[in-house]
Every structure is written in C-alpha cells, then in structure tokens.
Enzyme design. Structure first.
Site, PDB file in Angstrom:
ATOM      1  N   ASP A 129       0.781  -1.249   0.000  1.00 31.66           N
ATOM      2  CA  ASP A 129       0.000   0.000   0.000  1.00 31.66           C
ATOM      3  C   ASP A 129       0.816   1.304   0.000  1.00 31.66           C
ATOM      4  OD1 ASP A 129      -1.531  -2.127   0.814  1.00 31.66           O
ATOM      5  OD2 ASP A 129      -2.246  -1.190   2.660  1.00 31.66           O
TER       6      ASP A 129
HETATM    7  C1  FRU Z   1      -4.014  -3.642   2.567  1.00 25.76           C
HETATM    8  C2  FRU Z   1      -3.390  -4.062   3.876  1.00 25.76           C
HETATM    9  C3  FRU Z   1      -3.784  -3.124   5.005  1.00 25.76           C
HETATM   10  C4  FRU Z   1      -2.665  -3.296   5.992  1.00 25.76           C
HETATM   11  C5  FRU Z   1      -1.477  -3.468   5.086  1.00 25.76           C
HETATM   12  C6  FRU Z   1      -0.433  -4.405   5.604  1.00 25.76           C
HETATM   13  O1  FRU Z   1      -3.324  -4.160   1.471  1.00 25.76           O
HETATM   14  O2  FRU Z   1      -3.731  -5.389   4.196  1.00 25.76           O
HETATM   15  O3  FRU Z   1      -5.057  -3.398   5.552  1.00 25.76           O
HETATM   16  O4  FRU Z   1      -2.532  -2.198   6.835  1.00 25.76           O
HETATM   17  O5  FRU Z   1      -1.981  -3.948   3.852  1.00 25.76           O
HETATM   18  O6  FRU Z   1       0.714  -4.364   4.815  1.00 25.76           O
END
Ligand code: FRU
Length: 542
Positions: free
Chosen positions: A22
């Site tokens: 992300d």
């Molecule tokens: C989304 C997610 C979020 C989390 C992050 C962990 O892709 O699963 O919910 O904070 O990635 O890397």
C-alpha cells in the site's frame, strides 16, 4: 527495463528492490511531496515484519529514496507497522497515524511526528510516548482493526478519523474524535457499515466539489451544497476498492450515501488496483489518488525478480458533472516524460483490420484515442440487467466478432500477435439506450504459463450518440492502465510477455467488429524513464 529485468517499470513507482504494497501517508509539505509505502526491506515477499518505506519528490514523477520512516521497534508496533495516513495540522505540522501490530498481536493505532520539522525531507519520525493512541475496541478480533485515515475537522473544531474493521462479516468504518491527536474517543456509531462485505481495509473519506474538477482539502465541509463526500473502502475478500458518494454532516456525524455498497457498484478501477489513498495537493488544487497494483506472476517469479508490487501512476480524481460517479485522469505531470508525439485524424478502421502505431516506444507509451461510430442504431441488443460485465468480457473476448466491437488497442503485442493485451470496447443497445462495454483481455498477454491472466471489464456510463468513445492507455513494461470515457471507467492490469519486451513490443489499433469505426483523433507518445528510487544522495536545498 534491462534485459535481466524486463518487467521493471520506467514511470511507475516502485522501491529500489524487495516487496511493496500500500501507498501510505501521501502528503505535500513545504515544497516536497512525500510518499511512504508498506515495505519489506529484506525480501521480495510480504513479511510478518512490515516497515514504512519513504520517498520524496518535487514533481510526483521523479522520486528519491530515503531511510525507512517507521520500523517495528516498540511493544505497540513490534510485530509490524501497517498502513496509515498523514494529516497536516494547523501551523503546518505534519503527523502520521499508522496501525501497529503489538506484542500481543493486536492491531492498535499509533501516532508519529517528525523529529525535526525543519528537515525539508522529514527523514526521521518519532513515535508518541502515549502510543497506542487507540486500542482495539471491545468485541473486535485482534486482527480486524486497521488503516487510520487522514483526519478532518468538524464544525466543532474536533478532529475525526476512520479506522477499518469488521464484526461478524459486517464491514465497519469506526469513527474517532480528538482535539489533540493523542486522546481519541470512539463515536457511539460507526460512520458506516455494511453487512456481508467482510473487513474494510484502507478507508478513505474526502470531499469532492459538485461544480469543479478541482480538489478540496480533507477538512472542507458541505457549505451551501457545494460538496459531496466520498467514502472509499477496500474489500479484503475481493481485493477491490469500492466507493460511495453521499452527504456528510459533522454536526450529527451522519453520512448518507446515495449508492449502495454491493459487489456490482462503483469501483475506482475494475482491474488490479487496491489499498488506494488520496491526498489534497495545494499546489495545483487537486486531489490525487495512488494505489497498490500487485503482481500476477508467482512468488517464485518475484523471488527471481527480487521485487514485487507497483503503485499506479498518480491520478487526479473529481466528481463527474452528473454527480453519480468519480472521474480519474493521469496527472498532467506525465507530459514531462512525453517525447516523439505521433498522431492522426479521421482514419477509418475497417471491419477486421489492424493498424500499427509506429514511431514511439510501444513498451513505454501514453496513447489517447477517440472512436466515432456511425449507424449506431444497428448495434446488437443486450439487456444489461443482471449482467456481470467482467464475465461478459471473458466470454466475448478480443477474438469474438460482434457488430460494434471489439475495437481498441493491442498493447505489448508481438508483431505476429502471439502475445497481446487487448483493451477494447463493444457497443450494444437496449430499449433505445446504448450500452458501452470496456474490456481488458489479458488471456493472450504472454506465452508464459503460471500467470494470472484474468480478463477485466466494466460498463462505461456514456451515451455514444452524444459523445465519442475515448480510450487512454498508459503502457509501462508490465503494467497497462486504461481510462475509458474520459476517465469514467478505469482498468489496470499486470502482464509479463515472454517476447513482447522492449523493441519487440508493438502497439496496434484493431477492429474486429463487422462495422467499421472511425478514429476521429489519435495522439501517442513515448514516455521517457523517470528517476524513481535510484539510490543517490539527497541534495540539500539549503
Ligand atoms: C491492505 C493491507 C492493510 C494493511 C497493510 C499491511 O493491502 O492489508 O489493511 O494495513 O496492507 O501491509
């Protein structure tokens, strides 16, 4: 890309190496754009020790890598520093809220502030002594509470944030209020929840203007009905970002969406596009959207490549004039990378014909096309009710002849078309209305096996009697981002051709429908390589 790394991108964001997911905390502060990202600095796969990578830019195109910004070091985040958002507080003070996985494997929300706010690059972040600032709520599973949003100010001068969650498969956006960012109180009811949707990840909540393509700062409230509020949620079970458009009042903390959150409702992108986050860019008064575009090759491939994950090219995002949906468009800064413009007008694409777009680097390109149809009243009939457009696109793939369509682009194609990613339209009619279907067919994108070659598709809400059908596609080695109908329908895909690489990759216009279509306008450019996270010493500005 290089011969050893044919799938690394030229103008899409990725770290120097290893795993990325992300986008986190994008913001503009003192002349610099900051982008953080979920990162495993030690390997090309997701890990149970996640960090915040950090890059800075002056133009959203070229990015300089910096030190890791947030690392798992404390009891409140020792098992990972997961996604979060930045807020610029009055007095020009940036802060970050992020999810920590604590020593008991509980998801909690933490606060971090710059160590030295006069460092132009904000390299070092200090975690608050009061962390976690928000604990796991009662009755919520330890791993179902994450991804705080950028905060906004209500009429009462209090800050608000959302945190994604679920309870018994009901997706929830919990609402919290604070005056100081350290003490947060739970609002008695969530901002929104929808049964059966599973956990909501990376919520985003922001105002859009009803009469302008400009963006609005996150704390802008609905004054004189000039604003609607968008709630975006990521459905983990489907890896899709859905959004609602509605009216929000901070006085009673009510959000009344005008559309329902169902699997068939509005999405930012109908391909590979997840965990997106937007921010307000005060320099150009726009809201910018970025997202994670993951790999569709195997983990073994990622280990061989030494990296995994891209971010989409940044998009401006605004409310369509009809107020029923959002519109997205690549940020104009892409023009800095344009070269070798080619183009033509009013060229007929006969039925079953192919036309190569020459004179540009087809593996690194930006293409804009306008299609004009005549005799559209001859279109085939289709009752769209209950039709899943993605399924329709895989059944009626690029090789199935219709009347109007398939017509569009064959990207990253070999000369003899053994490999091709087909982005195309079909036009139907139903009771005097016209229906435009947009597809991205990856099924022949590579002769390699073991890749996810899912075909994507969605309807485009335009009336082809009133306007031409436009397509814009960004092509960058292993990513293809397409914008239909001026950005009303977007589809992103990842592809890994075995042969259509570098000079071997060609770009064609095609029409496999029985009716001819007119290309009223075409413009295409080579896109130069941007400087993205190439290891270097950051030059001080002062
Ligand atoms: C989304 C997610 C979020 C989390 C992050 C962990 O892709 O699963 O919910 O904070 O990635 O890397």
């Amino acid at each position: 890309s290089s011969p050893e790394q044919p799938y690394r991108t030229a103008f899409h964001f990725q770290p120097p190496k290893n795993w990325m997911n992300d986008p986190n905390g994008p913001m503009y502060y003192n002349g610099v754009y900051h982008l953080f990202y979920q990162h495993n600095p030690f390997g090309p796969l997701f890990s149970n020790q996640m960090y915040w990578g950090h890059s800075v830019s002056h133009d959203l195109i070229n990015w300089t890598p910096l030190e890791l910004a947030i690392s798992p070091t404390q009891p409140f985040d020792i098992n990972s520093c997961w996604s979060g958002s930045a807020t610029i507080l009055p007095g020009n003070k940036p802060v970050i809220l992020y999810t920590g996985i604590d020593s008991n494997n509980r998801q909690v929300q933490n606060l971090a502030v710059p160590k030295n706010s006069s460092d132009p690059y904000l390299r070092e972040w200090v975690k608050s002594a009061t962390n976690p600032v928000i604990n796991l709520p009662n009755g919520i599973q330890h791993d179902d509470f994450r991804d705080p949003t950028t905060a906004w100010l209500g009429d009462d001068g209090k800050w608000r944030i959302l945190v994604g969650s679920q309870k018994d498969k009901t997706g929830i956006a919990f609402l919290y209020q604070s005056t100081d960012f350290e003490n947060w109180s739970t609002h008695e009811s969530p901002l929104h929840e929808v049964a059966g949707t599973g956990i909501w990840e990376c919520p985003d909540f922001f105002p859009v203007l009803v009469d302008s393509t400009n963006g609005a700062d996150t704390s802008v409230l609905n004054i004189n009905s000039r604003v609607k509020h968008v709630l975006k949620v990521g459905l983990f079970d489907y890896a899709r970002d859905y959004y609602l458009i509605g009216d929000y009042s901070s006085v009673n903390e009510q959000y009344v969406p005008q559309n329902e959150l169902t699997l068939g409702t509005l999405r930012y992108d109908y391909g590979k596009y997840y965990a997106s986050k937007s921010f307000f860019d005060p320099v150009k008064n726009r809201r910018i959207l970025m997202a994670w575009v993951n790999e569709s090759d195997s983990e073994a491939d990622d280990i061989a490549k030494g990296w995994s994950g891209l971010h989409s090219f940044p998009r401006s995002i605004w409310l369509d004039q009809n107020q029923k949906q959002l519109v997205q468009w690549p940020i104009e800064e892409i023009e800095m990378l344009h070269e070798n413009e080619v183009g033509f007008q009013n060229t007929n694409l006969e039925d079953a014909s192919l036309l190569e777009i020459e004179g540009i680097t087809a593996w690194q390109a930006d293409v804009m096309i306008s299609f004009k149809l005549t005799n559209i009243q001859e279109a085939e009939k289709l009752d769209p009710s209950g039709v899943d457009p993605q399924l329709l696109c895989s059944e009626m793939n690029a090789l199935k002849r219709g009347k109007f369509g398939p017509f569009g682009l064959l990207a990253l194609a070999t000369y003899e078309l053994s490999e091709q990613t087909a982005i195309f339209f079909r036009v139907f009619q139903n009771k005097g209305q016209y229906i435009v279907l947009m597809c991205s067919d990856q099924s022949r994108s590579s002769t390699r096996v073991g890749l996810d070659k899912t075909t994507y598709g969605a309807f485009v809400d335009i009336d082809p009697q009133q306007e031409e059908i436009s397509l814009r596609t960004l092509i960058d080695q292993s990513i293809v981002e397409s914008f239909g109908g001026g950005g009303k329908t977007c589809i992103t895909s990842r592809v890994y051709p075995a042969f259509a690489i570098g000079e071997q990759a060609k770009l064609f216009l095609f029409n496999y429908g029985r009716e001819s279509v007119m290309i009223s306008d075409l413009k295409a450019w080579s896109v130069k390589k941007a400087r993205i996270n190439i290891e270097e010493t950051v030059m001080c500005t002062d």
